[in-house]
Design an enzyme around this catalytic site. Structure first.
Site, PDB file in Angstrom:
ATOM      1  N   CYS A  44       0.904  -1.289   0.126  1.00 60.61           N
ATOM      2  CA  CYS A  44       0.094   0.092  -0.066  1.00 60.61           C
ATOM      3  C   CYS A  44       0.961   1.206   0.010  1.00 60.61           C
ATOM      4  O   CYS A  44       0.669   2.135  -0.857  1.00 60.61           O
ATOM      5  CB  CYS A  44      -0.916   0.059   1.271  1.00 60.61           C
ATOM      6  SG  CYS A  44      -2.058  -1.201   1.197  1.00 60.61           S
ATOM      7  N   ASP A 444     -20.355  -1.073  17.455  1.00 57.14           N
ATOM      8  CA  ASP A 444     -20.867  -0.323  16.112  1.00 57.14           C
ATOM      9  C   ASP A 444     -21.265  -1.239  15.022  1.00 57.14           C
ATOM     10  O   ASP A 444     -20.945  -2.307  14.805  1.00 57.14           O
ATOM     11  CB  ASP A 444     -19.868   0.800  15.843  1.00 57.14           C
ATOM     12  CG  ASP A 444     -20.223   1.710  14.563  1.00 57.14           C
ATOM     13  OD1 ASP A 444     -21.325   2.029  14.406  1.00 57.14           O
ATOM     14  OD2 ASP A 444     -19.659   1.724  13.595  1.00 57.14           O
ATOM     15  N   ASP A 624     -15.364   2.071  14.582  1.00 56.23           N
ATOM     16  CA  ASP A 624     -14.519   2.372  13.479  1.00 56.23           C
ATOM     17  C   ASP A 624     -14.647   3.954  13.122  1.00 56.23           C
ATOM     18  O   ASP A 624     -13.784   4.375  12.341  1.00 56.23           O
ATOM     19  CB  ASP A 624     -14.462   1.564  12.372  1.00 56.23           C
ATOM     20  CG  ASP A 624     -15.797   1.773  11.547  1.00 56.23           C
ATOM     21  OD1 ASP A 624     -16.636   2.158  12.028  1.00 56.23           O
ATOM     22  OD2 ASP A 624     -15.297   1.646  10.031  1.00 56.23           O
ATOM     23  N   ASP A 628     -17.791   7.133  16.783  1.00 56.52           N
ATOM     24  CA  ASP A 628     -17.461   6.093  17.472  1.00 56.52           C
ATOM     25  C   ASP A 628     -16.406   6.774  18.572  1.00 56.52           C
ATOM     26  O   ASP A 628     -16.094   5.953  19.736  1.00 56.52           O
ATOM     27  CB  ASP A 628     -17.110   4.824  17.143  1.00 56.52           C
ATOM     28  CG  ASP A 628     -18.268   4.240  16.202  1.00 56.52           C
ATOM     29  OD1 ASP A 628     -19.441   4.390  16.573  1.00 56.52           O
ATOM     30  OD2 ASP A 628     -17.841   3.942  15.217  1.00 56.52           O
TER      31      ASP A 628
END
Length: 725
Positions: A44, A444, A624, A628
């Protein structure tokens, strides 16, 4: 523009659990900072740096995997809004940060400093041990004195450098008239040195420079193990502040001026182009579009925005330009108030008292009293101050909290290594202890239990010809549902129909002409359909009845297994989301969760966590999103996925490195075992003291024997900790 989709898309095949790299230093002339929540590995990093460095105007771009951040040096005319689309095309979600608000990009000086002190103490200790062997072998008189003075010349500067952390902490405690674990450590080291210098000056037989150095080395080893379990100490509140847009376009008499957000005032007119984030709280006075509120509310579907609607700082404008009148700026915005909420929650969690702290509170005064009584008793009994000092030093060394100091970090390091191999990174030193106490787990929904990306579920319900028309319209839009539809159709081998004059109507959808008929793809009301409870995009061809393309938010891998395992372990599971009632109810029923809350704002989540805590529950929060963050900080312990936004990841104690949620239940089990090992280590240290202390008090243990006994107890504690691996 498609923030919801990017976070759920694997940018490369190597995006699996990978070790966090050390923080890299960033040049001071950085002009643009981007948060990259979707990066996971070196592949990445290479892709992002290659794409950014290839863009005109970028002079240098460097990515930090630990902080999930790109720092870019660019020409003055290059802006973040030019670079974000480049990364989104490569499959990476990106958000602009304010470089001036970031304070955690410095190199890891504290870790290198501890390691250097540990190395010096170890090297000096080995050399003094070699000299001590000669003395033990029978060296006498001048030869023995020479070896003692050489040992002193090595030990004194080595301890002055290596033991600085203990001296500094002990002095800080004594200045405010309290005791901590470092006070008896410093006294033991000083007494060993003073006694040794006195013996050497009087040509005595015994000197204990090796004991003082060995003590310092083992204590530094424990301190370094403790440090390695901690992530870079960054404040989630600072990360939230950095997410605030640094610049905005102000309209004055119809003329656009780009200015710093700090210069905006209530009542100013601000232009927000498609793809831009709201810099302030405000009211829309011109334009219509759709807003991505996923960072703030967790809603998966963009909401329609028109004149008169209120918007909050941090929301993303998706399809059409909007002009808003500022109603709150700077510290008064909803995003900044959330940062304040997080800061308050963080300060509350920092008051947690670890097992080591509880032991130190009882241990430190006891050691001082015992050593002082030994000195007084032997001085009264023998009248020899040298003998009394030797025994007092031996008592301090043999009771030195080295085993206690290693009891927690040795176990934490072993447990952290085990969990890392299963895809979880422990960030906070007391996280495992707090995790072992958790009895309630709050999840969540969007981006945590689910992937956060819409997925077409009824492609096969429609004829190929109609899907071809829908594909042609979908490819003209960057709306998340359009992107998901186009992706599913392309993967099915479908090609777009020849639809002419396709245009996007901001806030509604796309339309064009196909075989003399008007065709539309978009909102239910716009195409003449009645919106149901499911997330849908509607296709209308001429006068025919509209067709629904339905979407769902797919479960994360291991989500069902994690929830089942946690319930089987006797934990109460709660689902709490900012998403709509229908979407949350459907997921709760699917997962078998009976306790759920929908349409919860960030402050609602934090208050709910606090209510549970006030009732005596120890809450594990798994989330996430930006919405939150306050709840993660307020919970007893918290976990966030690696794909989470920077602020959420920083607020959490544990980071889930892969996409699979199943390690969460195993982490709870490992935490219970780790706490059990910590308590065992305290018992080992206590039994050792019960046996060794009387021997030192009655004069059967010299400072050197005391140091060796202390080292043995430390090794025993470390070996017990390794059973966790």
């Amino acid at each position: 523009m498609t923030a919801q989709l990017s976070s759920g898309t694997a940018a490369c095949p190597g995006c699996l659990a990978a070790p966090a790299e050390p923080a890299r230093s960033i040049p001071e002339d950085v002009q643009i900072a981007l948060s990259l929540p979707g990066i996971h590995c070196s592949a990445c990093i290479a892709t992002v740096e290659r794409e950014l460095n290839a863009h005109p105007g970028v002079e240098n771009a460097r990515v930090n995997l630990t902080l999930k951040r790109a720092m870019i040096k660019a020409t003055p005319e290059t802006r973040a809004v030019d670079l974000i689309p480049v990364l989104e095309k490569a499959g990476f979600e990106a958000h602009e940060l304010d470089p001036g608000a970031l304070s955690a990009t410095q190199t890891d000086k504290a870790g290198r400093d501890l390691l250097m002190r540990l190395a010096v103490a170890g090297f000096a200790s080995m050399n003094v041990m070699l000299l001590s062997v000669s003395v033990w072998s029978g060296a006498t008189d001048a030869t023995r004195d020479m070896f003692h003075w050489i040992s002193a010349a090595i030990a004194l500067p080595a301890i002055a450098f290596s033991a600085q952390p203990f001296f500094a902490n002990a002095w800080s405690a004594l200045r405010v008239r309290r005791l901590n674990m470092d006070v008896p450590i410093v006294l033991a080291i000083l007494l060993a040195l003073v006694t040794s210098l006195w013996e050497t000056a009087l040509s005595g037989e015994h000197a204990y420079f090796d004991a003082a150095l060995t003590l310092t080395f083992f204590l530094l080893a424990g301190r370094y193990l403790d440090y390695r379990t901690r992530a870079a100490a960054r404040s989630a509140a600072e990360e939230l502040t950095a997410l605030e847009v640094p610049r905005a376009i102000r309209l004055v008499d119809g003329v656009e001026n780009e200015i710093a957000v700090a210069d905006l005032k209530v009542g100013d007119l601000i232009l927000v182009r498609p793809g831009g984030r709201m810099p302030v709280d405000g009211e829309i006075v011109s334009g219509q579009s759709e807003l991505d509120r996923s960072l703030l509310t967790g809603e998966t579907v963009p909401v329609f925005a028109e004149i008169g609607q209120l918007v909050s700082a941090g929301e993303v404008n998706l399809t059409g330009p909007l002009t808003l009148r500022a109603t709150a700026v700077g510290e008064d915005t909803s995003l900044h108030r959330m940062a304040d909420l997080v800061a308050i929650a963080e300060s509350g969690r920092s008051r947690y008292t670890s097992l080591a702290d509880k032991a130190a509170k009882l241990y430190a005064p006891g050691v001082h009293i015992l050593s002082a009584l030994s000195f007084l008793g032997w001085y009264i009994y023998s009248g020899d101050i040298r003998t009394a000092l030797n025994i007092a030093a031996a008592v301090l060394i043999i009771t030195c909290p080295c085993a206690l100091g290693l009891a927690v970090p040795a176990v934490t390091t072993a447990a952290s290594g085990r969990l890392f191999r299963k895809g979880m990174l422990i960030k906070h030193a007391t996280a495992l202890e707090r995790l072992s106490e958790a009895d309630t787990v709050v999840f969540d929904k969007t981006g945590t239990l689910t992937s956060g990306a819409p997925e077409l579920v009824n492609l096969g319900d429609h004829s190929r010809a109609k899907v071809e028309v829908a594909l042609a319209l979908a490819e003209a839009s960057a709306h998340p549902l359009s992107v998901a539809l186009a992706k599913a159709a392309r993967e099915a081998g479908i090609k777009p129909a020849n639809v002419r004059g396709v245009v996007e109507v901001p806030g509604y959808g796309t339309e064009g002409e196909y075989r003399g008929q008007r065709v539309r793809l978009g909102r239910a009301a716009w195409v003449g359909a009645e919106q149901g409870s499911e997330t849908s995009a509607w296709l209308a061809i001429g006068d025919h009845a509209p067709l629904a393309f339905r979407f769902s938010d797919a479960l994360r891998p291991g989500a069902a297994e994690a929830v089942d395992a946690l319930r089987a372990a006797g934990k109460h599971v709660v689902l709490m989301s900012g998403d709509s009632q229908g979407a949350v109810r459907a997921l709760a029923e699917k997962m078998g969760i009976t306790d759920w809350i929908a349409e919860a704002l960030p402050q609602d989540k934090a208050h709910r966590i606090q209510d549970l805590s006030d009732k005596g529950h120890h809450v594990l929060m798994v989330g996430d999103g930006l919405n939150d963050t306050a709840a993660l900080a307020a919970a007893h312990v918290s976990i966030s996925p690696a794909s989470a936004l920077d602020a959420a990841r920083v607020a959490s104690d544990i980071v889930l490195l892969g996409n699979d949620l199943s390690p969460i239940a195993d982490a709870c089990d490992t935490a219970v075992k780790a706490t059990k090992r910590i308590r065992e280590n305290f018992r080992i240290a206590t039994v050792y003291n019960v046996i060794a202390v009387p021997l030192a008090v009655i004069g059967l243990a010299t400072p050197l024997i005391a140091a060796l006994a202390m080292s043995t107890s430390s090794i025993t504690v470390s070996l017990n900790a390794l059973r966790l691996r």
